[in-house]
Motif scaffolding. Structure first.
Motif, PDB file in Angstrom:
ATOM      1  N   GLY A  10     -34.374  -4.164 -15.675  1.00 21.48           N
ATOM      2  CA  GLY A  10     -33.000  -5.131 -15.629  1.00 21.48           C
ATOM      3  C   GLY A  10     -33.527  -6.579 -15.291  1.00 21.48           C
ATOM      4  N   ARG A  72     -37.056  -1.769 -20.504  1.00 17.41           N
ATOM      5  CA  ARG A  72     -37.210  -0.975 -19.758  1.00 17.41           C
ATOM      6  C   ARG A  72     -38.310   0.087 -20.080  1.00 17.41           C
ATOM      7  NH1 ARG A  72     -33.727  -1.007 -15.591  1.00 17.41           N
ATOM      8  NH2 ARG A  72     -31.368  -1.881 -15.952  1.00 17.41           N
ATOM      9  N   THR A 125     -35.138  -7.004  -8.136  1.00 15.46           N
ATOM     10  CA  THR A 125     -33.869  -6.291  -8.726  1.00 15.46           C
ATOM     11  C   THR A 125     -32.628  -6.742  -7.619  1.00 15.46           C
ATOM     12  OG1 THR A 125     -32.784  -3.997  -8.415  1.00 15.46           O
ATOM     13  CG2 THR A 125     -34.756  -4.376  -7.280  1.00 15.46           C
ATOM     14  N   ILE A 126     -31.777  -6.817  -8.449  1.00 17.63           N
ATOM     15  CA  ILE A 126     -30.324  -7.110  -7.639  1.00 17.63           C
ATOM     16  C   ILE A 126     -30.165  -6.010  -6.672  1.00 17.63           C
ATOM     17  CG2 ILE A 126     -29.380  -8.617  -9.399  1.00 17.63           C
ATOM     18  CD1 ILE A 126     -27.350  -6.521  -9.882  1.00 17.63           C
ATOM     19  N   ASP A 127     -30.615  -4.705  -7.082  1.00 18.56           N
ATOM     20  CA  ASP A 127     -30.225  -3.443  -6.097  1.00 18.56           C
ATOM     21  C   ASP A 127     -30.656  -3.638  -5.072  1.00 18.56           C
ATOM     22  OD1 ASP A 127     -28.816  -2.874  -8.448  1.00 18.56           O
ATOM     23  OD2 ASP A 127     -29.629  -0.902  -8.684  1.00 18.56           O
ATOM     24  N   MET A 169     -22.499  -3.392  -9.142  1.00 26.71           N
ATOM     25  CA  MET A 169     -24.052  -2.690  -9.427  1.00 26.71           C
ATOM     26  C   MET A 169     -24.485  -2.024  -8.226  1.00 26.71           C
ATOM     27  SD  MET A 169     -25.630  -4.469 -12.700  1.00 26.71           S
ATOM     28  CE  MET A 169     -25.177  -4.364 -14.211  1.00 26.71           C
ATOM     29  N   GLY A 170     -25.233  -1.185  -8.480  1.00 22.85           N
ATOM     30  CA  GLY A 170     -26.105  -0.398  -7.285  1.00 22.85           C
ATOM     31  C   GLY A 170     -25.974   0.927  -7.793  1.00 22.85           C
ATOM     32  N   ARG A 171     -27.295   1.157  -8.380  1.00 26.56           N
ATOM     33  CA  ARG A 171     -27.392   2.635  -9.031  1.00 26.56           C
ATOM     34  C   ARG A 171     -27.318   3.721  -8.066  1.00 26.56           C
ATOM     35  NH1 ARG A 171     -30.367   2.255 -14.246  1.00 26.56           N
ATOM     36  NH2 ARG A 171     -31.852   1.155 -12.773  1.00 26.56           N
ATOM     37  N   GLU A 222     -21.439   1.155  -8.134  1.00 25.71           N
ATOM     38  CA  GLU A 222     -21.337   2.087  -9.405  1.00 25.71           C
ATOM     39  C   GLU A 222     -21.816   3.366  -9.397  1.00 25.71           C
ATOM     40  OE1 GLU A 222     -23.586   0.055 -12.380  1.00 25.71           O
ATOM     41  OE2 GLU A 222     -25.473   0.308 -11.210  1.00 25.71           O
ATOM     42  N   ARG A 245     -27.417   5.310 -16.854  1.00 26.64           N
ATOM     43  CA  ARG A 245     -26.611   4.522 -17.199  1.00 26.64           C
ATOM     44  C   ARG A 245     -25.201   4.344 -16.391  1.00 26.64           C
ATOM     45  NH1 ARG A 245     -27.071   2.706 -23.027  1.00 26.64           N
ATOM     46  NH2 ARG A 245     -29.081   2.035 -22.357  1.00 26.64           N
ATOM     47  N   HIS A 272     -22.641  -6.787 -15.092  1.00 24.02           N
ATOM     48  CA  HIS A 272     -23.853  -7.788 -15.322  1.00 24.02           C
ATOM     49  C   HIS A 272     -23.378  -9.235 -15.053  1.00 24.02           C
ATOM     50  CE1 HIS A 272     -24.660  -4.368 -17.830  1.00 24.02           C
ATOM     51  NE2 HIS A 272     -25.956  -4.745 -17.503  1.00 24.02           N
ATOM     52  N   ARG A 275     -25.924 -10.171 -12.454  1.00 26.61           N
ATOM     53  CA  ARG A 275     -27.141 -10.521 -12.828  1.00 26.61           C
ATOM     54  C   ARG A 275     -27.490 -11.519 -13.537  1.00 26.61           C
ATOM     55  NH1 ARG A 275     -29.143  -4.905 -15.223  1.00 26.61           N
ATOM     56  NH2 ARG A 275     -29.588  -5.971 -17.191  1.00 26.61           N
TER      57      ARG A 275
HETATM   58  O1  F6P Z   1     -31.438  -3.610 -12.594  1.00 30.69           O
HETATM   59  C1  F6P Z   1     -30.693  -2.889 -11.688  1.00 30.69           C
HETATM   60  C2  F6P Z   1     -29.443  -2.596 -12.467  1.00 30.69           C
HETATM   61  O2  F6P Z   1     -28.812  -3.863 -12.308  1.00 30.69           O
HETATM   62  C3  F6P Z   1     -28.415  -1.679 -11.703  1.00 30.69           C
HETATM   63  O3  F6P Z   1     -27.665  -1.969 -10.701  1.00 30.69           O
HETATM   64  C4  F6P Z   1     -27.673  -1.010 -12.781  1.00 30.69           C
HETATM   65  O4  F6P Z   1     -27.267   0.279 -12.796  1.00 30.69           O
HETATM   66  C5  F6P Z   1     -28.632  -1.053 -14.121  1.00 30.69           C
HETATM   67  O5  F6P Z   1     -29.596  -2.205 -13.895  1.00 30.69           O
HETATM   68  C6  F6P Z   1     -27.758  -1.442 -15.387  1.00 30.69           C
HETATM   69  O6  F6P Z   1     -28.772  -1.542 -16.312  1.00 30.69           O
HETATM   70  P1  F6P Z   1     -28.638  -1.975 -17.903  1.00 30.69           P
HETATM   71  O7  F6P Z   1     -28.420  -3.525 -18.006  1.00 30.69           O
HETATM   72  O8  F6P Z   1     -29.849  -1.459 -18.589  1.00 30.69           O
HETATM   73  O9  F6P Z   1     -27.332  -1.270 -18.452  1.00 30.69           O
END
Ligand code: F6P
Length: 343
Positions: A10, A72, A125-127, A169-171, A222, A245, A272, A275
Motif C-alpha cells: 500500500g 501487492r 507503512t502507515i500501519d 486504517m490498521g489491519r 479497521e 481487505r 485512504h 494514505r
Molecule cells: O498499507 C497498509 C494498509 O493501508 C492497511 O492499513 C489497509 O488495511 C490496507 O493497506 C488497505 O489496502 P488497499 O489500499 O490495497 O485496499
C-alpha cells in the motif's frame, strides 16, 4: 554500482522522499546509476522500468504517493516469479535492489535475499507494524491526519450530543487508532490487539452521556474484532500476501451503539485519506535518512539488511528480524493509558 529500486504494498506519504534520497545519494555521492521498477515486485518480474536520476526526482519530495507506482505482487505467488526476478537483476547488471515496503514486500525481500538476490529493505507503512524499527515511513503523517480529523469530529459531536465512530486504517495492529485517539482525546479505542466487548463499550458511553450533554468519539481500527461469538462480521477478501481487505467495522459499531444505548451515533471512515497527500516534515526527514542509509548498506554489501530508526539513530537490522511477526501496541501500554484517559 547499478541499483534497482521499487516501492511495494500500500502506498503512503514519504515514498517519493525516500526515492529521491536513494537517487541523490547514489548519483551524487557514488556516481551510481539507478533503475526504478514500476509497481513493486511486478516491475521486476515483468522488467517494467523507469530510469531515475536527480532531474527525474526534482520536486517530488513533498508529493504523496509514489512516482514508481506500487502493487501487492508477490514473486513467490507468480509462476517462475523468483527466476524472473533473478533474470531481470542480471539483465540490468544490478548490484543491489532497494525494496521500499511494508511487511508483505519486506517478507518477500527477505526470502529473495536468502536465495542470493542482493536486497536492502526500507520500511514503510502507515500501519507502523514492521518490527525492528521504532517507526515506519508514513505513520507520522497518518497519525497527524487522523488526529486532526478527530478534532473536527469532536466539535460536531458536541453540538449534537452524539457519539461519532471514527474508523481508521490498521489491519492487524492499532498504532494509528491508539496514537491519534490519545492525541485527540477519544472516549473509546478499539484495536485489533484486544477483541472488544460491545456491551462494555455501550455501558461506558451511556455512563458518559448520563452526566449531561457530551461528545464521545469512538476510534476503531479497521481490523478490530468483537469478542468471539458476540457480533457477526462479513468475511473479508484476501490478497496475494494473504492479507485481509477490511473496512466497515465502524458502521457495525455505530449501529450497535445506537441499538444498545439509544444515543445518536454517526460513523466516519477515514480509510485512504490517511494514505494520501503530502508527507509530514518528520516523514520527509525519516524517508531521506532511510534512503541515504540504504545506499550506504548496498555499498557495504550489507544485503538482507533493513534500515531502521532506533531512538534518533538510523541503524541496520537483519530483514529476518523485522518480518514474520507484526509489531503490536503492547498490552501494558494500552492498559496504562486507557485507565487514565478513556473516561
Ligand atoms: O498499507 C497498509 C494498509 O493501508 C492497511 O492499513 C489497509 O488495511 C490496507 O493497506 C488497505 O489496502 P488497499 O489500499 O490495497 O485496499
Amino acid at each position: 554500482m547499478r541499483l534497482g529500486v521499487l516501492t511495494g504494498g500500500g502506498d503512503c506519504p514519504g515514498l517519493n522522499a525516500a526515492l529521491r534520497a536513494v537517487v541523490r545519494k547514489a548519483n551524487v555521492s557514488h556516481g551510481d546509476e539507478v533503475v526504478g521498477f514500476r509497481d513493486g515486485w511486478r516491475g521486476v518480474i515483468e522488467d517494467d522500468t523507469l530510469p531515475l536520476d536527480v532531474e527525474r526526482c526534482r520536486g517530488i519530495l513533498p508529493r504523496g504517493g509514489t512516482i514508481l507506482g506500487t502493487s501487492r505482487t508477490n514473486p513467490f505467488k507468480r509462476d517462475d516469479g523468483v527466476d524472473r526476478v533473478r533474470a531481470t537483476v542480471a539483465r540490468h547488471h544490478l548490484d543491489a535492489v532497494v525494496a521500499i515496503g511494508g511487511e508483505g514486500t519486506l517478507s518477500a525481500s527477505r526470502r529473495l535475499s536468502d536465495l542470493g538476490i542482493p536486497v536492502v529493505g526500507i520500511p514503510k507503512t502507515i500501519d507502523n507494524d514492521v518490527n525492528g524499527t521504532d517507526v515506519t515511513i508514513g505513520f507520522n503523517t497518518a497519525v497527524q491526519v487522523a488526529s486532526e480529523a478527530i478534532d473536527r469530529l469532536h466539535t460536531t459531536a458536541e453540538s449534537h450530543d452524539r457519539v461519532i465512530v471514527c474508523e481508521v486504517m490498521g489491519r492487524h495492529v492499532g498504532w494509528i487508532a491508539f496514537q491519534a485517539g490519545l492525541a485527540a482525546g477519544a472516549a473509546v479505542l478499539l484495536l485489533p490487539e484486544e477483541p472488544f466487548d460491545m456491551e462494555a463499550v455501550s455501558a461506558h458511553l451511556q455512563r458518559r452521556h448520563a452526566k449531561g450533554r457530551y461528545a464521545s468519539i469512538v476510534v476503531v481500527a479497521e481490523g478490530a474484532k468483537p469478542k468471539e461469538g458476540t457480533l457477526a462480521l462479513p468475511p473479508p477478501e484476501i490478497d496475494e500476501y494473504d492479507h485481509e481487505r477490511l473496512g466497515g467495522i465502524g458502521s457495525v459499531v455505530a449501529g450497535e451503539i445506537e441499538r444498545r444505548t439509544g444515543l445518536e451515533a454517526r460513523v466516519t471512515i477515514l480509510g485512504h485519506v490517511l494514505r494520501g497527500g503530502s508527507p509530514s516534515a518528520f516523514d520527509r526527514y525519516l524517508a531521506t535518512r532511510f534512503g541515504i542509509e540504504a545506499v550506504e548498506a548496498a555499498h557495504d554489501g550489507d544485503f538482507g539488511a533493513m534500515v531502521a530508526l532506533h531512538a534518533s539513530d538510523i541503524v541496520r537490522v537483519p530483514l529476518a528480524s523485522a518480518v514474520g511477526e507484526l509489531k503490536c501496541v503492547p498490552r501494558d501500554l494500552l492498559d496504562r493509558v486507557s485507565r487514565i484517559f478513556l473516561d
